[in-house]
Design a protein around this motif. Structure first.
Motif, PDB file in Angstrom:
ATOM      1  N   LYS A 288      32.881  39.092  53.706  1.00 50.28           N
ATOM      2  CA  LYS A 288      33.544  37.948  53.069  1.00 50.28           C
ATOM      3  C   LYS A 288      32.683  36.705  53.248  1.00 50.28           C
ATOM      4  O   LYS A 288      32.109  36.486  54.315  1.00 50.28           O
ATOM      5  CB  LYS A 288      34.933  37.737  53.665  1.00 50.28           C
ATOM      6  N   PRO A 289      32.582  35.861  52.223  1.00 49.02           N
ATOM      7  CA  PRO A 289      31.763  34.653  52.336  1.00 49.02           C
ATOM      8  C   PRO A 289      32.309  33.635  53.330  1.00 49.02           C
ATOM      9  O   PRO A 289      31.543  32.947  54.004  1.00 49.02           O
ATOM     10  CB  PRO A 289      31.772  34.077  50.914  1.00 49.02           C
ATOM     11  N   LEU A 290      33.651  33.518  53.421  1.00 51.17           N
ATOM     12  CA  LEU A 290      34.293  32.537  54.292  1.00 51.17           C
ATOM     13  C   LEU A 290      35.316  33.238  55.179  1.00 51.17           C
ATOM     14  O   LEU A 290      35.739  34.363  54.896  1.00 51.17           O
ATOM     15  CB  LEU A 290      34.934  31.434  53.446  1.00 51.17           C
ATOM     16  N   PRO A 291      35.768  32.591  56.247  1.00 45.98           N
ATOM     17  CA  PRO A 291      36.552  33.308  57.264  1.00 45.98           C
ATOM     18  C   PRO A 291      37.901  33.855  56.843  1.00 45.98           C
ATOM     19  O   PRO A 291      38.280  34.943  57.274  1.00 45.98           O
ATOM     20  CB  PRO A 291      36.723  32.253  58.383  1.00 45.98           C
ATOM     21  N   THR A 292      38.665  33.123  55.998  1.00 47.15           N
ATOM     22  CA  THR A 292      40.070  33.482  55.819  1.00 47.15           C
ATOM     23  C   THR A 292      40.349  34.179  54.495  1.00 47.15           C
ATOM     24  O   THR A 292      40.046  33.647  53.427  1.00 47.15           O
ATOM     25  CB  THR A 292      40.966  32.231  55.918  1.00 47.15           C
ATOM     26  N   VAL A 293      40.963  35.352  54.582  1.00 50.24           N
ATOM     27  CA  VAL A 293      41.458  36.065  53.406  1.00 50.24           C
ATOM     28  C   VAL A 293      42.828  35.491  53.066  1.00 50.24           C
ATOM     29  O   VAL A 293      43.799  35.710  53.792  1.00 50.24           O
ATOM     30  CB  VAL A 293      41.554  37.575  53.678  1.00 50.24           C
ATOM     31  N   GLN A 294      42.910  34.766  51.952  1.00 46.87           N
ATOM     32  CA  GLN A 294      44.187  34.161  51.565  1.00 46.87           C
ATOM     33  C   GLN A 294      45.004  35.087  50.672  1.00 46.87           C
ATOM     34  O   GLN A 294      46.226  35.063  50.721  1.00 46.87           O
ATOM     35  CB  GLN A 294      43.939  32.824  50.853  1.00 46.87           C
ATOM     36  N   SER A 295      44.336  35.896  49.846  1.00 46.59           N
ATOM     37  CA  SER A 295      45.042  36.892  49.031  1.00 46.59           C
ATOM     38  C   SER A 295      44.048  37.929  48.523  1.00 46.59           C
ATOM     39  O   SER A 295      42.861  37.641  48.357  1.00 46.59           O
ATOM     40  CB  SER A 295      45.777  36.237  47.850  1.00 46.59           C
ATOM     41  N   LEU A 296      44.575  39.144  48.270  1.00 47.47           N
ATOM     42  CA  LEU A 296      43.794  40.226  47.681  1.00 47.47           C
ATOM     43  C   LEU A 296      44.599  40.820  46.537  1.00 47.47           C
ATOM     44  O   LEU A 296      45.770  41.187  46.730  1.00 47.47           O
ATOM     45  CB  LEU A 296      43.499  41.315  48.719  1.00 47.47           C
ATOM     46  N   LYS A 297      43.987  40.928  45.354  1.00 49.83           N
ATOM     47  CA  LYS A 297      44.671  41.463  44.175  1.00 49.83           C
ATOM     48  C   LYS A 297      43.785  42.517  43.508  1.00 49.83           C
ATOM     49  O   LYS A 297      42.693  42.199  43.019  1.00 49.83           O
ATOM     50  CB  LYS A 297      44.983  40.342  43.169  1.00 49.83           C
ATOM     51  N   TYR A 298      44.251  43.760  43.486  1.00 48.68           N
ATOM     52  CA  TYR A 298      43.544  44.829  42.785  1.00 48.68           C
ATOM     53  C   TYR A 298      43.945  44.810  41.316  1.00 48.68           C
ATOM     54  O   TYR A 298      45.104  44.543  40.974  1.00 48.68           O
ATOM     55  CB  TYR A 298      43.906  46.183  43.396  1.00 48.68           C
ATOM     56  N   ASN A 299      42.966  45.113  40.443  1.00 48.24           N
ATOM     57  CA  ASN A 299      43.258  45.182  39.018  1.00 48.24           C
ATOM     58  C   ASN A 299      42.904  46.566  38.485  1.00 48.24           C
ATOM     59  O   ASN A 299      41.739  46.982  38.541  1.00 48.24           O
ATOM     60  CB  ASN A 299      42.485  44.119  38.241  1.00 48.24           C
ATOM     61  N   PRO A 300      43.891  47.317  37.954  1.00 45.58           N
ATOM     62  CA  PRO A 300      43.618  48.675  37.474  1.00 45.58           C
ATOM     63  C   PRO A 300      42.851  48.728  36.167  1.00 45.58           C
ATOM     64  O   PRO A 300      42.348  49.795  35.794  1.00 45.58           O
ATOM     65  CB  PRO A 300      45.032  49.260  37.294  1.00 45.58           C
ATOM     66  N   ASN A 301      42.744  47.593  35.459  1.00 50.02           N
ATOM     67  CA  ASN A 301      42.039  47.583  34.177  1.00 50.02           C
ATOM     68  C   ASN A 301      40.527  47.492  34.320  1.00 50.02           C
ATOM     69  O   ASN A 301      39.799  47.838  33.390  1.00 50.02           O
ATOM     70  CB  ASN A 301      42.550  46.421  33.314  1.00 50.02           C
ATOM     71  N   ASP A 302      40.059  47.003  35.464  1.00 50.73           N
ATOM     72  CA  ASP A 302      38.610  46.957  35.696  1.00 50.73           C
ATOM     73  C   ASP A 302      38.228  47.537  37.059  1.00 50.73           C
ATOM     74  O   ASP A 302      37.052  47.555  37.409  1.00 50.73           O
ATOM     75  CB  ASP A 302      38.061  45.531  35.553  1.00 50.73           C
ATOM     76  N   GLN A 303      39.231  47.974  37.836  1.00 50.77           N
ATOM     77  CA  GLN A 303      39.017  48.581  39.149  1.00 50.77           C
ATOM     78  C   GLN A 303      38.226  47.673  40.083  1.00 50.77           C
ATOM     79  O   GLN A 303      37.358  48.112  40.838  1.00 50.77           O
ATOM     80  CB  GLN A 303      38.349  49.951  39.002  1.00 50.77           C
ATOM     81  N   LYS A 304      38.562  46.387  40.023  1.00 47.10           N
ATOM     82  CA  LYS A 304      37.969  45.400  40.915  1.00 47.10           C
ATOM     83  C   LYS A 304      39.035  44.844  41.859  1.00 47.10           C
ATOM     84  O   LYS A 304      40.236  44.873  41.564  1.00 47.10           O
ATOM     85  CB  LYS A 304      37.321  44.257  40.134  1.00 47.10           C
ATOM     86  N   LEU A 305      38.570  44.329  42.986  1.00 46.91           N
ATOM     87  CA  LEU A 305      39.447  43.706  43.967  1.00 46.91           C
ATOM     88  C   LEU A 305      39.114  42.221  44.010  1.00 46.91           C
ATOM     89  O   LEU A 305      37.957  41.839  44.234  1.00 46.91           O
ATOM     90  CB  LEU A 305      39.225  44.344  45.339  1.00 46.91           C
ATOM     91  N   TYR A 306      40.130  41.374  43.791  1.00 45.55           N
ATOM     92  CA  TYR A 306      39.937  39.926  43.685  1.00 45.55           C
ATOM     93  C   TYR A 306      40.415  39.249  44.967  1.00 45.55           C
ATOM     94  O   TYR A 306      41.561  39.396  45.382  1.00 45.55           O
ATOM     95  CB  TYR A 306      40.697  39.385  42.475  1.00 45.55           C
ATOM     96  N   LEU A 307      39.518  38.494  45.569  1.00 45.67           N
ATOM     97  CA  LEU A 307      39.782  37.801  46.827  1.00 45.67           C
ATOM     98  C   LEU A 307      39.789  36.288  46.599  1.00 45.67           C
ATOM     99  O   LEU A 307      38.872  35.744  45.980  1.00 45.67           O
ATOM    100  CB  LEU A 307      38.696  38.159  47.851  1.00 45.67           C
ATOM    101  N   TYR A 308      40.832  35.635  47.094  1.00 43.69           N
ATOM    102  CA  TYR A 308      40.846  34.166  47.173  1.00 43.69           C
ATOM    103  C   TYR A 308      40.497  33.838  48.623  1.00 43.69           C
ATOM    104  O   TYR A 308      41.262  34.099  49.541  1.00 43.69           O
ATOM    105  CB  TYR A 308      42.222  33.627  46.788  1.00 43.69           C
ATOM    106  N   ASN A 309      39.318  33.238  48.808  1.00 40.91           N
ATOM    107  CA  ASN A 309      38.691  33.137  50.121  1.00 40.91           C
ATOM    108  C   ASN A 309      38.460  31.680  50.511  1.00 40.91           C
ATOM    109  O   ASN A 309      37.419  31.109  50.219  1.00 40.91           O
ATOM    110  CB  ASN A 309      37.371  33.924  50.077  1.00 40.91           C
ATOM    111  N   ASP A 310      39.472  31.095  51.159  1.00 40.16           N
ATOM    112  CA  ASP A 310      39.373  29.688  51.572  1.00 40.16           C
ATOM    113  C   ASP A 310      38.989  28.780  50.405  1.00 40.16           C
ATOM    114  O   ASP A 310      38.146  27.888  50.536  1.00 40.16           O
ATOM    115  CB  ASP A 310      38.376  29.526  52.721  1.00 40.16           C
TER     116      ASP A 310
END
Length: 355
Positions: A288-310
């Protein structure tokens, strides 16, 4: 002597290049489902919408896209794409920071393309706050998800689930009614990310609600959520306290949970399969680029995991296993949550938890 050393260096460089090419060929064979009897395929790239795999194998290096448009002070929030499988809005990106209090979910943006997002050029920027500023239609926490053109979130200062149209601002809300309803107002949130008592998620199987429960001793409870009626399904109860996790996400009906290793790495350490009611421990590192994982959202349409990171928008590419989930990881300790074996048997028939 100098010519001999130079020739050795050139030869070594050629050998390294050859080994690198062989390694790349092996990785390509794995990802394409190929391989030989001496090197069986361990990974695969399933088709979009398919669950023809046995769980998550690894996570790519993080791809840092941009700071959210409101600035570095808005550290909590969520972002991604529409998680409804086969959505009518496959190209839209959404960004929804909380206010600086890391609680109130009010103002969002929609972007028509990744390029528009990179240029801070939204197609829509709006708020669910009303003219009277009471914010009764706002959300709280970063457990928000965008499904088939609507936002779904925990309504502000309540146990309600809200479905909000970003264009008309029409909001439907349903109170969470159950023998043991979800906590709210930061009573049972994640270890670091606050006000995510109710975390909504989407995957190949639809919408999910992930929440803590006092009846389950603070452990995570998983439920299906009907995106139209907002009615919740029967619970699956895990053995993992929600306050131990930094965050979680769903893929093909499996809950994956993360924990912090240090300021630069998380670990996906746990998986619960709602189909089999089996749970396992994992060791999948996630940079992770920054310390805190604020949310994680998987998307089945592109099979990616989206992180909101500080405050920063990050995503990962995922690789899946072609082996058996039953062989993955060490079995987590399970414990009986009910005193009656008859009750537990009836409960498992309804979905893995109490009714």
């Amino acid at each position: 002597m100098e010519k001999y050393d130079k020739r050795n260096i050139i030869t070594a460089q050629q050998q390294i290049s050859l080994l690198q090419k062989k390694l790349q060929d092996c990785e390509d064979a794995i990802l394409s489902g190929g391989g030989t009897s001496s090197f069986p395929a361990a990974a695969k790239k399933p088709s979009i919408g398919s669950c023809d795999h046995d769980g998550l194998l690894r996570v790519s290096a993080p791809v840092l896209v941009k700071l959210n448009w409101r600035g570095p002070e808005f550290k909590a929030g969520a972002w991604g794409k529409d998680v409804a499988l086969g959505t009518k809005f496959p190209d839209i990106f959404w960004v929804f920071p909380t206010n600086m209090d890391k609680r109130k979910l009010e103002t969002f943006r929609l972007y028509s393309t990744m390029k528009k997002l990179s240029l801070y050029s939204p197609s829509t920027e709006s708020s669910f706050n009303k003219p009277d500023k009471k914010c009764t239609d706002c959300g709280q926490g970063a457990g928000v998800v965008f499904f088939n053109g609507s936002f779904y979130y925990n309504c502000y200062q309540s146990r309600d689930v809200c479905k909000a149209d970003p264009v008309t601002k029409k909001v439907k809300r349903v109170q969470f009614k159950d023998k043991d309803p979800s906590s709210f107002n930061d009573f049972l949130s994640y270890k670091i990310a606050k006000f995510q008592d109710m975390d909504l998620a989407g995957d190949e199987q639809g919408m999910w609600l992930i929440h803590g429960s006092t009846r389950a001793n603070g452990n995570v409870v998983i439920r299906k959520l009907d995106p139209n009626s907002l009615q919740i399904g029967a619970p699956w109860i895990t053995t993992q306290p929600k306050e131990r996790m930094t965050n979680s996400f769903m893929i093909c009906g499996r809950l994956y949970a993360t924990k912090e290793l240090n300021a630069t790495h998380e670990e996906i350490y746990y998986v619960y399969d709602t189909k089999t009611t089996r749970e396992k421990t994992l060791k999948i590192p996630m940079e992770k680029p920054l310390p805190t994982v604020q949310s994680l959202k998987y998307n089945p349409n592109d099979q990616k995991l989206y992180l909101y990171n500080d405050g920063y928008l990050v995503y990962y590419n995922l690789t899946f296993k072609s082996g058996s989930l039953g062989r993955a990881g060490k079995a987590a300790e399970t414990k009986q949550l009910h005193s009656s074996e008859t009750e537990l048997s009836a409960v498992n028939q309804k979905g893995g938890g109490y009714s």
